[in-house]
Write a protein that holds these residues in place. Structure first.
Motif, PDB file in Angstrom:
ATOM      1  N   ASN A 277     -10.864  15.577 -12.944  1.00  0.00           N
ATOM      2  CA  ASN A 277     -11.503  14.235 -12.652  1.00  0.00           C
ATOM      3  C   ASN A 277     -12.961  14.731 -11.675  1.00  0.00           C
ATOM      4  O   ASN A 277     -13.222  14.221 -10.673  1.00  0.00           O
ATOM      5  N   GLY A 278     -13.428  15.998 -12.039  1.00  0.00           N
ATOM      6  CA  GLY A 278     -14.540  16.454 -11.332  1.00  0.00           C
ATOM      7  C   GLY A 278     -14.402  17.082 -10.145  1.00  0.00           C
ATOM      8  O   GLY A 278     -15.410  17.314  -9.287  1.00  0.00           O
ATOM      9  N   GLN A 279     -13.030  17.084  -9.574  1.00  0.00           N
ATOM     10  CA  GLN A 279     -12.450  17.830  -8.202  1.00  0.00           C
ATOM     11  C   GLN A 279     -12.129  18.954  -8.682  1.00  0.00           C
ATOM     12  O   GLN A 279     -11.202  19.394  -9.253  1.00  0.00           O
ATOM     13  N   LEU A 280     -12.509  19.998  -7.635  1.00  0.00           N
ATOM     14  CA  LEU A 280     -11.996  21.518  -7.575  1.00  0.00           C
ATOM     15  C   LEU A 280     -10.822  21.539  -7.222  1.00  0.00           C
ATOM     16  O   LEU A 280     -10.084  20.779  -6.241  1.00  0.00           O
ATOM     17  N   GLN A 281      -9.770  22.380  -8.251  1.00  0.00           N
ATOM     18  CA  GLN A 281      -8.302  22.538  -8.018  1.00  0.00           C
ATOM     19  C   GLN A 281      -7.869  23.907  -7.577  1.00  0.00           C
ATOM     20  O   GLN A 281      -8.246  24.845  -8.080  1.00  0.00           O
ATOM     21  N   TYR A 282      -6.985  23.950  -6.749  1.00  0.00           N
ATOM     22  CA  TYR A 282      -6.132  25.145  -6.403  1.00  0.00           C
ATOM     23  C   TYR A 282      -5.187  25.076  -7.863  1.00  0.00           C
ATOM     24  O   TYR A 282      -4.653  24.121  -7.911  1.00  0.00           O
ATOM     25  N   VAL A 283      -4.927  26.283  -8.300  1.00  0.00           N
ATOM     26  CA  VAL A 283      -3.861  26.587  -9.502  1.00  0.00           C
ATOM     27  C   VAL A 283      -2.949  27.356  -8.831  1.00  0.00           C
ATOM     28  O   VAL A 283      -3.151  28.526  -8.328  1.00  0.00           O
ATOM     29  N   VAL A 284      -2.008  27.080  -9.048  1.00  0.00           N
ATOM     30  CA  VAL A 284      -0.552  27.823  -8.397  1.00  0.00           C
ATOM     31  C   VAL A 284       0.608  27.987  -9.665  1.00  0.00           C
ATOM     32  O   VAL A 284       1.017  26.997  -9.886  1.00  0.00           O
ATOM     33  N   HIS A 285       0.951  29.095  -9.950  1.00  0.00           N
ATOM     34  CA  HIS A 285       1.830  29.349 -10.942  1.00  0.00           C
ATOM     35  C   HIS A 285       3.088  29.595 -10.027  1.00  0.00           C
ATOM     36  O   HIS A 285       3.064  30.535  -9.072  1.00  0.00           O
ATOM     37  N   PHE A 286       4.112  29.028 -10.672  1.00  0.00           N
ATOM     38  CA  PHE A 286       5.590  29.585 -10.189  1.00  0.00           C
ATOM     39  C   PHE A 286       6.566  29.785 -11.013  1.00  0.00           C
ATOM     40  O   PHE A 286       6.391  29.556 -12.234  1.00  0.00           O
ATOM     41  N   GLU A 287       7.709  30.549 -10.828  1.00  0.00           N
ATOM     42  CA  GLU A 287       8.807  30.785 -11.431  1.00  0.00           C
ATOM     43  C   GLU A 287       9.921  31.214 -10.447  1.00  0.00           C
ATOM     44  O   GLU A 287       9.620  31.469  -9.408  1.00  0.00           O
ATOM     45  N   PRO A 288      11.224  30.951 -11.048  1.00  0.00           N
ATOM     46  CA  PRO A 288      12.357  31.147 -10.200  1.00  0.00           C
ATOM     47  C   PRO A 288      12.704  32.442  -9.999  1.00  0.00           C
ATOM     48  O   PRO A 288      12.373  33.140 -10.724  1.00  0.00           O
ATOM     49  N   ARG A 289      12.895  32.900  -8.721  1.00  0.00           N
ATOM     50  CA  ARG A 289      13.469  34.045  -8.652  1.00  0.00           C
ATOM     51  C   ARG A 289      14.727  34.169  -7.978  1.00  0.00           C
ATOM     52  O   ARG A 289      15.158  35.139  -7.043  1.00  0.00           O
ATOM     53  N   ALA A 290      15.564  33.111  -8.440  1.00  0.00           N
ATOM     54  CA  ALA A 290      17.041  33.141  -8.026  1.00  0.00           C
ATOM     55  C   ALA A 290      17.971  32.436  -8.988  1.00  0.00           C
ATOM     56  O   ALA A 290      17.408  31.744  -9.903  1.00  0.00           O
ATOM     57  N   ALA A 291      19.117  32.740  -8.991  1.00  0.00           N
ATOM     58  CA  ALA A 291      20.137  32.150  -9.987  1.00  0.00           C
ATOM     59  C   ALA A 291      20.847  30.860  -9.415  1.00  0.00           C
ATOM     60  O   ALA A 291      21.353  31.136  -8.092  1.00  0.00           O
ATOM     61  N   PHE A 292      20.992  29.637 -10.288  1.00  0.00           N
ATOM     62  CA  PHE A 292      21.672  28.609  -9.332  1.00  0.00           C
ATOM     63  C   PHE A 292      22.670  28.138 -10.728  1.00  0.00           C
ATOM     64  O   PHE A 292      22.484  28.497 -11.839  1.00  0.00           O
ATOM     65  N   PRO A 293      23.663  27.211 -10.075  1.00  0.00           N
ATOM     66  CA  PRO A 293      24.457  26.804 -11.324  1.00  0.00           C
ATOM     67  C   PRO A 293      23.614  26.013 -12.187  1.00  0.00           C
ATOM     68  O   PRO A 293      24.449  25.533 -13.357  1.00  0.00           O
ATOM     69  N   TRP A 294      22.557  25.416 -12.134  1.00  0.00           N
ATOM     70  CA  TRP A 294      21.732  24.825 -13.150  1.00  0.00           C
ATOM     71  C   TRP A 294      20.464  25.426 -13.357  1.00  0.00           C
ATOM     72  O   TRP A 294      19.891  26.129 -12.575  1.00  0.00           O
ATOM     73  N   PRO A 295      19.955  25.284 -14.576  1.00  0.00           N
ATOM     74  CA  PRO A 295      18.504  25.929 -14.659  1.00  0.00           C
ATOM     75  C   PRO A 295      17.350  25.397 -13.809  1.00  0.00           C
ATOM     76  O   PRO A 295      17.283  24.100 -13.697  1.00  0.00           O
ATOM     77  N   LEU A 296      16.494  26.541 -13.433  1.00  0.00           N
ATOM     78  CA  LEU A 296      15.168  26.012 -12.771  1.00  0.00           C
ATOM     79  C   LEU A 296      14.265  25.948 -13.518  1.00  0.00           C
ATOM     80  O   LEU A 296      14.289  26.401 -14.838  1.00  0.00           O
ATOM     81  N   TYR A 297      12.941  25.869 -13.101  1.00  0.00           N
ATOM     82  CA  TYR A 297      11.727  25.720 -13.775  1.00  0.00           C
ATOM     83  C   TYR A 297      10.651  26.521 -13.536  1.00  0.00           C
ATOM     84  O   TYR A 297      10.767  27.136 -12.453  1.00  0.00           O
TER      85      TYR A 297
END
Length: 423
Positions: free
Chosen positions: A248-268
């Motif tokens: 929308n015409g505004q500069l954005q920081y872009v941050v990529h992420f991924e899980p680095r731990a295991a849990f009883p449910w899946p992360l994103y």
């Protein structure tokens, strides 16, 4: 930490082919005109999907479909002079309107490039600190008063490449203040809807999954931080900065992420877009970790027939926000679930794809009252259970919707013919 509890109660999408009788609903009698067309990249001339289309000076809007097409219906009394097109990585474009229908035009938008100094690029050396700073700014960026959103929801189910279920609805979404980070405080009410399902017995598959119209409450990652932004969970993800872009015409920081731990449910894993000036979250793209299929099944599958083998392939989301009256508000949600099903002793599995889309088409802040519990859409029901059969081309009246793609229009025609033959 409420993540597991939140996911366990999210039961809304029912894949069940059945045909109901239609009821004629009264059309919205308000006078309106329509601006429609196709949005294309000015350089490549390729169509651009999911472009925000909004009426300047109002809270009215929609998005382009996968073919780059849109139709925006505007009230004769709204005195709208311009509509605005905005999309990630493009300059905003404004188009003059005259209060009369303008249909099937082509509109061009131009890519935006950025040249930032090294100091600007390195202003946040630790992207996790940037996420924390954005969380600290929630009260400054998001509504502190209740909002009543009007939205359009479409859910499609495909068996291989064939559509077997198309459900649509106009709904209201009560949003409590964003200081209340509890998705259960939000409620959805179906105003009008319709469905079209395959009459073939072989297309019937009763499987209950997460999804449905309640995505407008539970996939709002800012309002419901349990999904991605729970403060206790930040340490269990790795983050890295991406290339700067604009929304929308505004500069954005872009941050990529991924899980680095295991849990009883899946992360994103996925990507956040954070406004460089306000530190508001403006967009999130994320997919469920599919490495442990049993965890995914435990999370998304709530009911299936005995003897049916269910194999998930993809669970992904896109959530976007946009500026309205100086505040950052929910704008669009996209959800895709791909999976395979087969019966024991059968040789081949069948591929299914469920896609849900929600677009906020209007937003009201005056005189907002919470939707009564008796009128709220139940998380334990599917949209197909709440709406009637397909009606006519003018069914939506003055409501704004997501335009159907060419492939969806063709599918509607085929399903209507199949239903006519089966009667």
């Amino acid at each position: 930490m409420k993540t597991k509890h939140f996911m366990a109660v999210w039961l809304t999408c029912m894949l069940s082919a059945f045909v109901g009788t239609h009821t004629a609903a009264a059309q919205n009698g308000e006078g309106y005109f329509t601006v429609s067309g196709t949005v294309k990249d000015a350089g490549s001339k390729k169509t651009v999907e999911y472009v925000n289309v909004s009426a300047v000076g109002t809270n009215i809007g929609t998005v382009t479909n996968e073919d780059g097409e849109f139709a925006l219906k505007l009230s004769d009394t709204a005195d709208v002079k311009e509509i605005e097109l905005s999309c990630i990585g493009y300059f905003n474009a404004r188009i003059a309107v005259t209060g009369r229908d303008v249909r099937e035009q082509t509109y061009l938008i131009f890519p935006e490039s950025f040249h930032l100094s090294e100091i600007e690029v390195l202003s946040w050396k630790n992207p996790r600190d940037l996420i924390k700073a954005a969380l600290d700014k929630l009260a400054d960026n998001y509504p502190l008063q209740p909002n009543m959103l009007t939205g359009f929801y479409r859910e499609t189910i495909r068996k291989r490449r064939k559509y077997i279920n198309i459900s649509e609805a106009v709904m209201q979404v009560y949003k409590s203040p964003y200081t209340t980070t509890d998705a259960s405080a939000d409620r959805i009410r179906i105003l009008k809807g319709r469905k079209l399902v395959s009459p073939k017995p072989g297309d019937t598959l009763s499987v209950k999954l997460l999804g449905g119209p309640n995505m407008a409450a539970y996939v709002d990652i800012v309002k419901n931080p349990d999904i991605l932004l729970d403060a206790e969970m930040l340490e269990y993800f790795s983050y890295r900065m991406g290339e700067t872009t604009s929304v929308n015409g505004q500069l954005q920081y872009v941050v990529h992420f991924e899980p680095r731990a295991a849990f009883p449910w899946p992360l994103y894993s996925g990507t956040f877009y954070i406004d460089r000036e306000t530190l508001a979250f403006t967009r999130a793209e994320f997919s469920m970790d599919m490495r442990d299929k049993l965890k995914v099944i435990d999370l998304i599958l709530k009911e299936k027939p005995a003897g049916l083998r269910f194999t998930p392939e993809e669970v992904s989301y896109v959530v976007t926000y946009r500026q309205r009256d100086g505040q950052t508000c929910l704008n669009y949600i996209y959800n895709k679930i791909r999976f395979k099903c087969d019966w024991k002793r059968r040789l081949f599995a069948t591929n299914y794809t469920v896609v849900g889309e929600t677009v906020v088409t209007d937003n009201r802040t005056e005189g907002v009252e919470k939707i009564p519990a008796r009128e709220a859409f139940s998380m334990r029901r599917s949209l197909s259970q709440e709406v009637s059969a397909y009606y006519d081309d003018d069914f939506w009246g003055a409501y704004n919707i997501i335009e159907p793609t060419e492939s969806l229009e063709n599918a509607v025609g085929r399903l209507i013919k199949q239903q006519s033959k089966s009667k």
